[in-house]
Design a protein around this motif. Structure first.
Motif, PDB file in Angstrom:
ATOM      1  N   UNK A  57       1.333  -0.343   6.517  1.00 48.47           N
ATOM      2  CA  UNK A  57       2.762  -0.108   6.711  1.00 48.47           C
ATOM      3  C   UNK A  57       3.383  -1.268   7.487  1.00 48.47           C
ATOM      4  N   UNK A  58       3.718  -2.346   6.811  1.00 46.49           N
ATOM      5  CA  UNK A  58       4.342  -3.479   7.501  1.00 46.49           C
ATOM      6  C   UNK A  58       5.705  -3.101   8.063  1.00 46.49           C
ATOM      7  N   UNK A  90      -5.591  -3.594   8.155  1.00 46.15           N
ATOM      8  CA  UNK A  90      -5.528  -3.752   9.616  1.00 46.15           C
ATOM      9  C   UNK A  90      -4.133  -3.452  10.148  1.00 46.15           C
ATOM     10  N   UNK A  91      -3.121  -3.633   9.284  1.00 47.70           N
ATOM     11  CA  UNK A  91      -1.742  -3.449   9.720  1.00 47.70           C
ATOM     12  C   UNK A  91      -1.120  -4.783  10.102  1.00 47.70           C
ATOM     13  N   UNK A 135      12.323   1.439  -3.138  1.00 51.53           N
ATOM     14  CA  UNK A 135      11.141   2.073  -2.537  1.00 51.53           C
ATOM     15  C   UNK A 135      11.207   2.107  -1.018  1.00 51.53           C
ATOM     16  N   UNK A 136      12.103   1.344  -0.437  1.00 53.84           N
ATOM     17  CA  UNK A 136      12.236   1.334   1.026  1.00 53.84           C
ATOM     18  C   UNK A 136      13.254   2.404   1.401  1.00 53.84           C
ATOM     19  N   UNK A 182      -2.268   0.381  -2.215  1.00 56.13           N
ATOM     20  CA  UNK A 182      -2.799  -0.349  -1.065  1.00 56.13           C
ATOM     21  C   UNK A 182      -1.722  -0.711  -0.051  1.00 56.13           C
ATOM     22  N   UNK A 183      -0.475  -0.326  -0.353  1.00 56.21           N
ATOM     23  CA  UNK A 183       0.642  -0.733   0.496  1.00 56.21           C
ATOM     24  C   UNK A 183       1.701   0.358   0.501  1.00 56.21           C
TER      25      UNK A 183
END
Length: 413
Positions: free
Chosen positions: A72-73, A121-122, A173-174, A141-142
């Motif tokens: 989750x960036x 890892x984030x 998507x955001x 994966x994201x």
């Protein structure tokens, strides 16, 4: 005005100072305070105006508070090309060394597994091209529901490369309420419609007039025959004081052919185009930046991805088919107040004539015509020692001796 008046933190100001910068460019001076206040920003600025630092510097300070979670960036930066994405990553590394920010680069040509490890890892900052980002997203994966800040950079290039549907899908998507920074060199109708849809009361920042060329660039249009372009290019390269230069072609096929031609004629040249592996592209860019390679043959994939302050010359082997590309190409020289030269080779054909007219209409000026290039091979000089000193010996002064000798003719019986 100095950077210290823009509201940046001390560690960031120290990194800027160590990089050798003392005063912000116009877009930096206008954008940085707005980004720090959390406003959406719509920046209209041509290449070479310093807009990358205009959003990376305030993002570093904003993201220094908080913590990233796996997959989750917190910040997503979309770039149209691998080179631009790598350039933004370098900017974060340069200015963010006083902060403990994590970053990942999602671009093609790099192993998926290595990128997935970073995402697991984030990361605080995710810099990506649209296609590779959607590849990871569709694989699960994201996650994009943790984005606090979205940056869409070089939007008009996204349009040219056909990425706008991907950009729209990513924006949809955001779902979290977030800050959006949108940058483009030009504002065609499709891009304007996109900004109205996804930006919330943005602060509009315009630097220089639309599609203008820098005053520091001396431009020349050189008219040649279609079969004489390579000869004309070699002539220009030999006659001009070229410290380093970029040669732009419209097609990857032409990049390879021009590169091979120049290499055969002994020029120190490299090539950069979309068919190359990412490792090869990064290596040739490193060599060009380090002045190990003097000339770089490139397709438009490099027109906005090269951040080199002191390129002396740009050569358009082909007239750009899109007028905006002319501004982006020649903007690789004449940067940061330095002088530069840009030569464009053109023929008298209808296609080139139409492209040139479109460019001149867009920039609002006629491109000065250069002098006709003399492509005739030099006449060989005959030294005095090479001239015959004695006449032929024989029947006369101009008759070879073997003709003066009697010849016996035998008749057959």
């Amino acid at each position: 005005m100095g950077f210290d008046l823009l509201g940046l933190s001390e560690p960031t100001l120290k990194a800027v100072s160590e990089a050798g910068y003392t005063e912000p460019t116009p877009i930096q001076a206008q954008a940085i305070p707005q980004v720090l206040m959390g406003r959406d920003v719509l920046g209209i600025a041509q290449t070479g105006t310093g807009k990358t630092a205009g959003f990376t510097l305030p993002l570093i300070d904003i993201l220094s508070e908080g913590r990233a979670r796996a997959r989750m960036p917190r910040c997503l930066i979309l770039e149209p090309t691998r080179e631009l994405a790598a350039q933004v990553a370098e900017s974060f590394e340069k200015y963010g060394k006083g902060h403990k920010l994590t970053m990942a680069l999602l671009i093609g040509g790099v192993n998926f597994a290595d990128q997935e490890k970073l995402l697991d890892r984030g990361v605080d900052v995710l810099i990506a091209t649209p296609g590779r980002l959607l590849d990871h997203f569709t694989r699960g994966k994201l996650l994009l529901n943790g984005i606090d800040i979205l940056v869409v950079d070089e939007a008009d290039r996204m349009l040219d490369m056909g990425f706008i549907p991907d950009v729209e899908k990513i924006c949809e998507c955001i779902t979290k309420n977030h800050q959006t920074l949108f940058f483009s060199a030009t504002m065609p109708p499709v891009i304007e419609k996109l900004t109205k849809r996804f930006l919330d009361d943005p602060k509009m920042i315009t630097v220089e007039r639309k599609s203008s060329t820098a005053q520091t660039i001396e431009q020349k249009l050189v008219v040649v025959g279609p079969r004489d372009k390579r000869k004309a290019l070699r002539k220009l390269l030999k006659d001009e004081p070229v410290k380093n230069g970029i040669i732009f072609c419209n097609r990857k096929k032409d990049v390879k052919e021009v590169y091979n031609s120049l290499a055969r004629h002994g020029f120190n040249v490299g090539q950069l185009h979309g068919d190359m592996e990412q490792s090869e592209r990064l290596e040739i860019l490193r060599q060009f930046k380090a002045n190990e390679v003097q000339l770089l043959c490139a397709s438009d994939v490099a027109a906005r991805g090269l951040d080199i302050a002191d390129v002396s010359h740009v050569f358009n082997f082909d007239v750009p088919s899109h007028a905006e590309d002319y501004v982006h190409r020649i903007g690789r020289t004449g940067r940061a107040g330095r002088k530069g030269k840009a030569f464009t080779l053109t023929t008298t054909g209808k296609t080139d004539t139409r492209f040139v007219e479109a460019i001149e209409k867009m920039i609002g000026n006629k491109i000065p015509r250069g002098e006709k290039i003399d492509l005739a091979p030099p006449k060989p000089k005959v030294a005095a020692d090479d001239m015959p000193k004695k006449p032929f010996v024989g029947m006369g002064p101009h008759v070879p001796a073997f003709l003066a000798r009697p010849v016996e003719i035998k008749r057959s019986r």
